[in-house]
Design a protein around this motif. Structure first.
Motif, PDB file in Angstrom:
ATOM      1  N   GLU A   1      52.819 -13.815  10.311  1.00  0.00           N
ATOM      2  CA  GLU A   1      51.870 -13.699   9.196  1.00  0.00           C
ATOM      3  C   GLU A   1      50.698 -14.668   9.387  1.00  0.00           C
ATOM      4  OE1 GLU A   1      54.336 -12.597   5.250  1.00  0.00           O
ATOM      5  OE2 GLU A   1      55.066 -14.375   6.335  1.00  0.00           O
ATOM      6  N   ARG A   2      50.991 -15.882   9.860  1.00  0.00           N
ATOM      7  CA  ARG A   2      49.921 -16.855  10.106  1.00  0.00           C
ATOM      8  C   ARG A   2      48.960 -16.327  11.166  1.00  0.00           C
ATOM      9  NH1 ARG A   2      52.531 -22.951  10.108  1.00  0.00           N
ATOM     10  NH2 ARG A   2      53.724 -22.703   8.201  1.00  0.00           N
ATOM     11  N   ALA A   3      49.518 -15.757  12.223  1.00  0.00           N
ATOM     12  CA  ALA A   3      48.682 -15.206  13.295  1.00  0.00           C
ATOM     13  C   ALA A   3      47.767 -14.105  12.757  1.00  0.00           C
ATOM     14  CB  ALA A   3      49.547 -14.685  14.428  1.00  0.00           C
ATOM     15  N   ALA A   4      48.303 -13.250  11.886  1.00  0.00           N
ATOM     16  CA  ALA A   4      47.493 -12.173  11.304  1.00  0.00           C
ATOM     17  C   ALA A   4      46.351 -12.752  10.464  1.00  0.00           C
ATOM     18  CB  ALA A   4      48.361 -11.242  10.461  1.00  0.00           C
ATOM     19  N   MET A   5      46.642 -13.798   9.716  1.00  0.00           N
ATOM     20  CA  MET A   5      45.599 -14.431   8.905  1.00  0.00           C
ATOM     21  C   MET A   5      44.544 -15.076   9.786  1.00  0.00           C
ATOM     22  SD  MET A   5      47.719 -16.232   5.847  1.00  0.00           S
ATOM     23  CE  MET A   5      49.221 -15.469   5.286  1.00  0.00           C
ATOM     24  N   LEU A   6      44.983 -15.737  10.849  1.00  0.00           N
ATOM     25  CA  LEU A   6      44.032 -16.365  11.766  1.00  0.00           C
ATOM     26  C   LEU A   6      43.176 -15.317  12.476  1.00  0.00           C
ATOM     27  CD1 LEU A   6      46.255 -19.232  13.174  1.00  0.00           C
ATOM     28  CD2 LEU A   6      44.330 -19.440  11.581  1.00  0.00           C
ATOM     29  N   ASP A   7      43.753 -14.151  12.748  1.00  0.00           N
ATOM     30  CA  ASP A   7      42.970 -13.055  13.326  1.00  0.00           C
ATOM     31  C   ASP A   7      41.860 -12.632  12.372  1.00  0.00           C
ATOM     32  OD1 ASP A   7      44.262 -12.888  15.775  1.00  0.00           O
ATOM     33  OD2 ASP A   7      45.660 -11.332  15.117  1.00  0.00           O
ATOM     34  N   LYS A   8      42.166 -12.593  11.067  1.00  0.00           N
ATOM     35  CA  LYS A   8      41.144 -12.239  10.078  1.00  0.00           C
ATOM     36  C   LYS A   8      40.031 -13.291  10.049  1.00  0.00           C
ATOM     37  CE  LYS A   8      44.019  -9.489   7.001  1.00  0.00           C
ATOM     38  NZ  LYS A   8      44.588  -9.364   5.656  1.00  0.00           N
ATOM     39  N   ILE A   9      40.427 -14.551  10.179  1.00  0.00           N
ATOM     40  CA  ILE A   9      39.424 -15.621  10.221  1.00  0.00           C
ATOM     41  C   ILE A   9      38.552 -15.454  11.468  1.00  0.00           C
ATOM     42  CG2 ILE A   9      39.096 -18.118  10.503  1.00  0.00           C
ATOM     43  CD1 ILE A   9      41.625 -18.458   8.724  1.00  0.00           C
ATOM     44  N   ALA A  10      39.182 -15.142  12.596  1.00  0.00           N
ATOM     45  CA  ALA A  10      38.424 -14.916  13.832  1.00  0.00           C
ATOM     46  C   ALA A  10      37.441 -13.761  13.660  1.00  0.00           C
ATOM     47  CB  ALA A  10      39.374 -14.647  14.990  1.00  0.00           C
ATOM     48  N   ASP A  11      37.876 -12.704  12.979  1.00  0.00           N
ATOM     49  CA  ASP A  11      36.982 -11.571  12.713  1.00  0.00           C
ATOM     50  C   ASP A  11      35.779 -12.015  11.881  1.00  0.00           C
ATOM     51  OD1 ASP A  11      38.710  -9.930  14.119  1.00  0.00           O
ATOM     52  OD2 ASP A  11      39.649  -9.077  12.317  1.00  0.00           O
ATOM     53  N   ALA A  12      36.032 -12.856  10.874  1.00  0.00           N
ATOM     54  CA  ALA A  12      34.937 -13.353  10.031  1.00  0.00           C
ATOM     55  C   ALA A  12      33.971 -14.206  10.841  1.00  0.00           C
ATOM     56  CB  ALA A  12      35.493 -14.153   8.855  1.00  0.00           C
ATOM     57  N   ILE A  13      34.504 -14.996  11.766  1.00  0.00           N
ATOM     58  CA  ILE A  13      33.644 -15.808  12.623  1.00  0.00           C
ATOM     59  C   ILE A  13      32.779 -14.910  13.499  1.00  0.00           C
ATOM     60  CG2 ILE A  13      33.644 -17.428  14.572  1.00  0.00           C
ATOM     61  CD1 ILE A  13      36.133 -18.727  13.225  1.00  0.00           C
ATOM     62  N   GLU A  14      33.345 -13.827  13.994  1.00  0.00           N
ATOM     63  CA  GLU A  14      32.558 -12.876  14.791  1.00  0.00           C
ATOM     64  C   GLU A  14      31.419 -12.277  13.965  1.00  0.00           C
ATOM     65  OE1 GLU A  14      34.366  -9.878  17.264  1.00  0.00           O
ATOM     66  OE2 GLU A  14      36.121 -11.147  17.535  1.00  0.00           O
ATOM     67  N   VAL A  15      31.717 -11.913  12.727  1.00  0.00           N
ATOM     68  CA  VAL A  15      30.693 -11.339  11.848  1.00  0.00           C
ATOM     69  C   VAL A  15      29.569 -12.349  11.635  1.00  0.00           C
ATOM     70  CG1 VAL A  15      30.239 -10.597   9.479  1.00  0.00           C
ATOM     71  CG2 VAL A  15      32.252  -9.741  10.691  1.00  0.00           C
ATOM     72  N   CYS A  16      29.942 -13.595  11.493  1.00  0.00           N
ATOM     73  CA  CYS A  16      28.934 -14.636  11.268  1.00  0.00           C
ATOM     74  C   CYS A  16      28.326 -15.132  12.576  1.00  0.00           C
ATOM     75  CB  CYS A  16      29.555 -15.812  10.516  1.00  0.00           C
ATOM     76  SG  CYS A  16      29.975 -15.436   8.815  1.00  0.00           S
ATOM     77  N   GLY A  17      28.760 -14.588  13.696  1.00  0.00           N
ATOM     78  CA  GLY A  17      28.302 -15.052  15.004  1.00  0.00           C
ATOM     79  C   GLY A  17      26.799 -15.067  15.186  1.00  0.00           C
ATOM     80  N   ARG A  18      26.122 -14.144  14.555  1.00  0.00           N
ATOM     81  CA  ARG A  18      24.661 -14.134  14.675  1.00  0.00           C
ATOM     82  C   ARG A  18      24.029 -15.122  13.717  1.00  0.00           C
ATOM     83  NH1 ARG A  18      24.584  -7.859  14.132  1.00  0.00           N
ATOM     84  NH2 ARG A  18      26.689  -8.374  13.589  1.00  0.00           N
ATOM     85  N   ILE A  19      24.730 -15.417  12.641  1.00  0.00           N
ATOM     86  CA  ILE A  19      24.189 -16.336  11.642  1.00  0.00           C
ATOM     87  C   ILE A  19      24.414 -17.784  12.049  1.00  0.00           C
ATOM     88  CG2 ILE A  19      24.416 -17.096   9.238  1.00  0.00           C
ATOM     89  CD1 ILE A  19      25.323 -14.204   8.601  1.00  0.00           C
ATOM     90  N   LEU A  20      25.579 -18.089  12.623  1.00  0.00           N
ATOM     91  CA  LEU A  20      25.922 -19.465  12.948  1.00  0.00           C
ATOM     92  C   LEU A  20      24.893 -20.153  13.850  1.00  0.00           C
ATOM     93  CD1 LEU A  20      29.791 -19.143  13.476  1.00  0.00           C
ATOM     94  CD2 LEU A  20      28.600 -20.138  11.525  1.00  0.00           C
ATOM     95  N   PRO A  21      24.506 -19.559  14.960  1.00  0.00           N
ATOM     96  CA  PRO A  21      23.529 -20.246  15.817  1.00  0.00           C
ATOM     97  C   PRO A  21      22.194 -20.488  15.120  1.00  0.00           C
ATOM     98  CG  PRO A  21      24.561 -18.457  17.016  1.00  0.00           C
ATOM     99  CD  PRO A  21      24.993 -18.332  15.593  1.00  0.00           C
ATOM    100  N   GLN A  22      21.773 -19.545  14.295  1.00  0.00           N
ATOM    101  CA  GLN A  22      20.521 -19.713  13.577  1.00  0.00           C
ATOM    102  C   GLN A  22      20.612 -20.868  12.594  1.00  0.00           C
ATOM    103  OE1 GLN A  22      19.939 -15.889  11.825  1.00  0.00           O
ATOM    104  NE2 GLN A  22      19.348 -14.926  13.753  1.00  0.00           N
ATOM    105  N   ARG A  23      21.718 -20.961  11.874  1.00  0.00           N
ATOM    106  CA  ARG A  23      21.881 -22.031  10.892  1.00  0.00           C
ATOM    107  C   ARG A  23      22.057 -23.387  11.542  1.00  0.00           C
ATOM    108  NH1 ARG A  23      24.243 -20.105   5.352  1.00  0.00           N
ATOM    109  NH2 ARG A  23      22.826 -18.381   5.038  1.00  0.00           N
ATOM    110  N   CYS A  24      22.634 -23.396  12.721  1.00  0.00           N
ATOM    111  CA  CYS A  24      22.887 -24.663  13.406  1.00  0.00           C
ATOM    112  C   CYS A  24      21.654 -25.202  14.122  1.00  0.00           C
ATOM    113  CB  CYS A  24      24.041 -24.510  14.400  1.00  0.00           C
ATOM    114  SG  CYS A  24      25.635 -24.251  13.613  1.00  0.00           S
ATOM    115  N   THR A  25      20.719 -24.340  14.450  1.00  0.00           N
ATOM    116  CA  THR A  25      19.567 -24.780  15.242  1.00  0.00           C
ATOM    117  C   THR A  25      18.227 -24.588  14.564  1.00  0.00           C
ATOM    118  OG1 THR A  25      19.397 -22.628  16.354  1.00  0.00           O
ATOM    119  CG2 THR A  25      20.751 -24.317  17.435  1.00  0.00           C
ATOM    120  N   SER A  26      18.186 -23.955  13.420  1.00  0.00           N
ATOM    121  CA  SER A  26      16.872 -23.739  12.794  1.00  0.00           C
ATOM    122  C   SER A  26      16.612 -24.768  11.730  1.00  0.00           C
ATOM    123  CB  SER A  26      16.792 -22.345  12.192  1.00  0.00           C
ATOM    124  OG  SER A  26      17.747 -22.181  11.171  1.00  0.00           O
TER     125      SER A  26
END
Length: 108
Positions: free
Chosen positions: A83-108
């Protein structure tokens, strides 16, 4: 971290150029430092202020540690590794979705 970078409330200011505030995320809530003070996050490449973060004090750390301990004593501790692995997979999916936003927020 995903919540902080992708879902944190935006700073409220009449100045469009005002830096964004990235509050602490403790016990399911976005919170400022206990005394309301902040620190500037400066981009070393441009020397521009990227945002503001809480200047957390020991009280803030104690609150975060207490929330983490309470969470550990809750259902997570009894959750199976599958169950923990499944939850962490969902978190990983959310990180992928934010993948385009994260670099912009970190460097702009």
């Amino acid at each position: 971290m995903v919540l902080m970078l992708c879902g944190a409330p935006e700073a409220k200011s009449g100045d469009a150029a005002a830096p964004k505030l990235y509050p602490n995320y403790i016990n399911g809530a976005f919170l400022p430092a206990s005394d309301g003070t902040t620190l500037e996050v400066i981009n070393p490449a441009t020397a521009q202020v990227n945002g503001l973060i809480p200047r957390s004090k020991s009280e803030d750390v104690e609150q975060a540690v207490a929330a983490a301990k309470a969470a550990f004593e809750g259902p997570w501790r009894k959750t199976s590794y599958i169950e923990r692995a499944a939850m962490l997979d969902k978190i990983a999916d959310a990180i992928e979705v934010c993948g385009r936003i994260l670099p912009q927020r970190c460097t702009s």
